[in-house]
Design a protein around this motif. Structure first.
Motif, short mmCIF file in Angstrom:
data_model
loop_
_atom_site.label_atom_id
_atom_site.label_comp_id
_atom_site.label_asym_id
_atom_site.label_seq_id
_atom_site.Cartn_x
_atom_site.Cartn_y
_atom_site.Cartn_z
N VAL A 168 3.73 -26.46 -51.89
CA VAL A 168 4.99 -26.14 -51.23
C VAL A 168 5.58 -27.38 -50.55
O VAL A 168 6.80 -27.53 -50.45
CB VAL A 168 4.78 -24.99 -50.22
N LEU A 169 4.70 -28.26 -50.08
CA LEU A 169 5.18 -29.44 -49.36
C LEU A 169 5.37 -30.65 -50.26
O LEU A 169 5.78 -31.72 -49.80
CB LEU A 169 4.21 -29.78 -48.21
N TRP A 173 8.42 -29.48 -55.26
CA TRP A 173 8.69 -28.09 -54.91
C TRP A 173 10.20 -27.82 -54.98
O TRP A 173 10.99 -28.46 -54.30
CB TRP A 173 8.17 -27.80 -53.51
N ALA A 177 13.98 -21.60 -49.20
CA ALA A 177 13.28 -21.23 -47.96
C ALA A 177 12.60 -19.86 -48.11
O ALA A 177 11.49 -19.65 -47.60
CB ALA A 177 14.27 -21.20 -46.80
N THR A 180 9.39 -20.25 -49.83
CA THR A 180 8.43 -20.91 -48.95
C THR A 180 7.84 -19.92 -47.96
O THR A 180 6.63 -19.90 -47.71
CB THR A 180 9.10 -22.08 -48.21
N THR A 184 3.92 -18.76 -47.96
CA THR A 184 3.13 -18.99 -46.75
C THR A 184 2.46 -17.71 -46.28
O THR A 184 1.25 -17.68 -46.01
CB THR A 184 4.03 -19.53 -45.62
N PHE B 165 12.92 -15.23 -39.29
CA PHE B 165 13.15 -15.18 -40.73
C PHE B 165 14.65 -15.22 -41.04
O PHE B 165 15.08 -15.91 -41.97
CB PHE B 165 12.50 -13.94 -41.35
N VAL B 168 15.69 -18.79 -40.73
CA VAL B 168 15.13 -19.66 -41.77
C VAL B 168 15.80 -19.38 -43.12
O VAL B 168 15.95 -20.29 -43.95
CB VAL B 168 13.60 -19.47 -41.84
N LEU B 169 16.18 -18.14 -43.33
CA LEU B 169 16.76 -17.77 -44.63
C LEU B 169 18.29 -17.87 -44.65
O LEU B 169 18.91 -17.61 -45.68
CB LEU B 169 16.32 -16.35 -45.01
N TRP B 173 20.37 -23.01 -42.43
CA TRP B 173 19.04 -23.59 -42.21
C TRP B 173 18.95 -24.94 -42.90
O TRP B 173 19.14 -25.04 -44.12
CB TRP B 173 17.97 -22.64 -42.74
N ALA B 177 10.78 -27.78 -46.32
CA ALA B 177 9.73 -26.80 -46.60
C ALA B 177 8.67 -26.81 -45.50
O ALA B 177 8.14 -25.76 -45.12
CB ALA B 177 9.10 -27.09 -47.96
N SER B 178 8.40 -27.98 -44.97
CA SER B 178 7.36 -28.08 -43.94
C SER B 178 7.79 -27.34 -42.66
O SER B 178 6.99 -26.66 -42.02
CB SER B 178 7.03 -29.55 -43.70
N THR B 180 9.80 -24.82 -42.64
CA THR B 180 9.77 -23.39 -42.98
C THR B 180 8.35 -22.84 -42.89
O THR B 180 8.13 -21.75 -42.35
CB THR B 180 10.33 -23.17 -44.40
N VAL B 181 7.38 -23.59 -43.43
CA VAL B 181 5.97 -23.17 -43.35
C VAL B 181 5.55 -23.02 -41.89
O VAL B 181 4.98 -22.00 -41.48
CB VAL B 181 5.05 -24.18 -44.06
#
Lengths: 217, 217
Positions: A168-169, A173, A177, A180, A184, B165, B168-169, B173, B177-178, B180-181
């Protein structure tokens, strides 16, 4: 009295095996629903989770009744207390299977994770199913070699869990979102499921090598 | 004998209050470390989690000893069994505080979540701390109004969890990806922490309205 008590301990053990069997079925169906985007199967996992909860509650009531009536001590007491803890972990594993099914239902008719991640989730799902089946066998036989096996399989799940984050990172990728977030959460659920199995396996192993022996007449 | 037993039940209760106090301190420090990117504070939470584990283990051993020696029945038995379950939930809440601290340490010297999400996580963190402090008070007083309060605060945490969420969605945003994780995991941890508190509050509430009354001489 002693014979009745041994029969009750066997009953506790049988019920744990039965609940573990329900959990194995739940994770099998949940991961299949997740990987194949099968919404009917996902629905059945979600609906059936209440059966696992009810079975765990019944077992807890039986264990409390045994504590009250038989006043077990030493090894026998630890078996009954362990049964209460194992039942709580199994109930939680059922919840996690439900969470995985809910992700599948939520994304339907889409699949939950993009194509590039599917082989990883397929492997994690297979490992979780295998772990749940081995756990059922462990609870039935108290064969500590199986506990060791479960710990090894959990290591593989942990590796795959980390590899999900690597994917994912990575620069490559291309998921959004929402992909992701799903990856996760799904990866975390798969990992936690196996963790609970290890925690149960450790309890059985402790009882087996410490002061647990299979119930005898 | 009866008096010794009541003293032991009070001892169990005092220890639960003590462990809940450690958990409240852990989540306070973890969320501060998370929000302010304070790596020293994060390290202390991570190191101190073993104290919570040890205290929970000691309580479990005491509870098992009481079961063996006093053969409690009815309400008294349920108090001891509930103590075992509450201790398991508190131990897990300590683990979650550690996970939040680990995220802070992992991202240091960066903050874990981008600016736009920080007010949400600040509110979630404050709610978790408040819930943990209320839980300590609930275990100390068995005042069921506090249990109700904890459930209400948990509803607010759930709303904030969903709003993470949403953010983020959203189209707006701009995190990678990092981010988001991290936001997904952190939000899930904050939410689970409050869930465990509710599960403990329900047990206390059940004992209080069912067959629990404060220990008397």
């Amino acid at each position: 009295m002693r014979e009745v008590f041994q029969q009750e301990l066997r009953d506790v053990q049988d019920r744990l095996v039965e609940i573990a069997g329900l959990v194995a079925e739940a994770i099998d169906n949940a991961t299949t629903a997740f990987n194949e985007s099968n919404v009917a199967l996902a629905e059945s996992v979600i609906a059936d989770d209440s059966k696992i909860d009810a079975a765990a509650n019944e077992l807890d009531e039986l264990a409390i009744e045994i504590l009250a009536r038989q006043n077990p001590v030493a090894r026998d007491l630890r078996i009954v207390v362990s049964a209460l803890r194992i039942s709580a972990s199994l109930e939680r594993m059922g919840d996690i299977a439900r969470h995985i099914a809910q992700l599948a239902r939520y994304r339907f008719p889409e699949k939950v994770v993009p194509k590039s991640l599917r082989p990883t989730f397929k492997s994690m799902g297979e490992l979780d199913v295998q772990i749940a089946r081995k756990l059922t066998e462990l609870l039935s036989t108290q064969d500590v070699d199986i506990a060791e096996h479960i710990r090894n399989e959990d290591d593989k799940v942990d590796e795959l869990h980390l590899s999900v984050f690597d994917q994912v990172l990575a620069e490559t990728w291309s998921g959004g979102a929402s992909d992701t977030v799903d990856a996760t959460l799904a990866s975390r659920y798969h990992e936690r499921f196996a963790d609970h199995a290890v925690s149960i396996a450790k309890k059985v192993q402790y009882l087996a090598t410490g002061d647990w022996t299979p119930a005898e007449d």
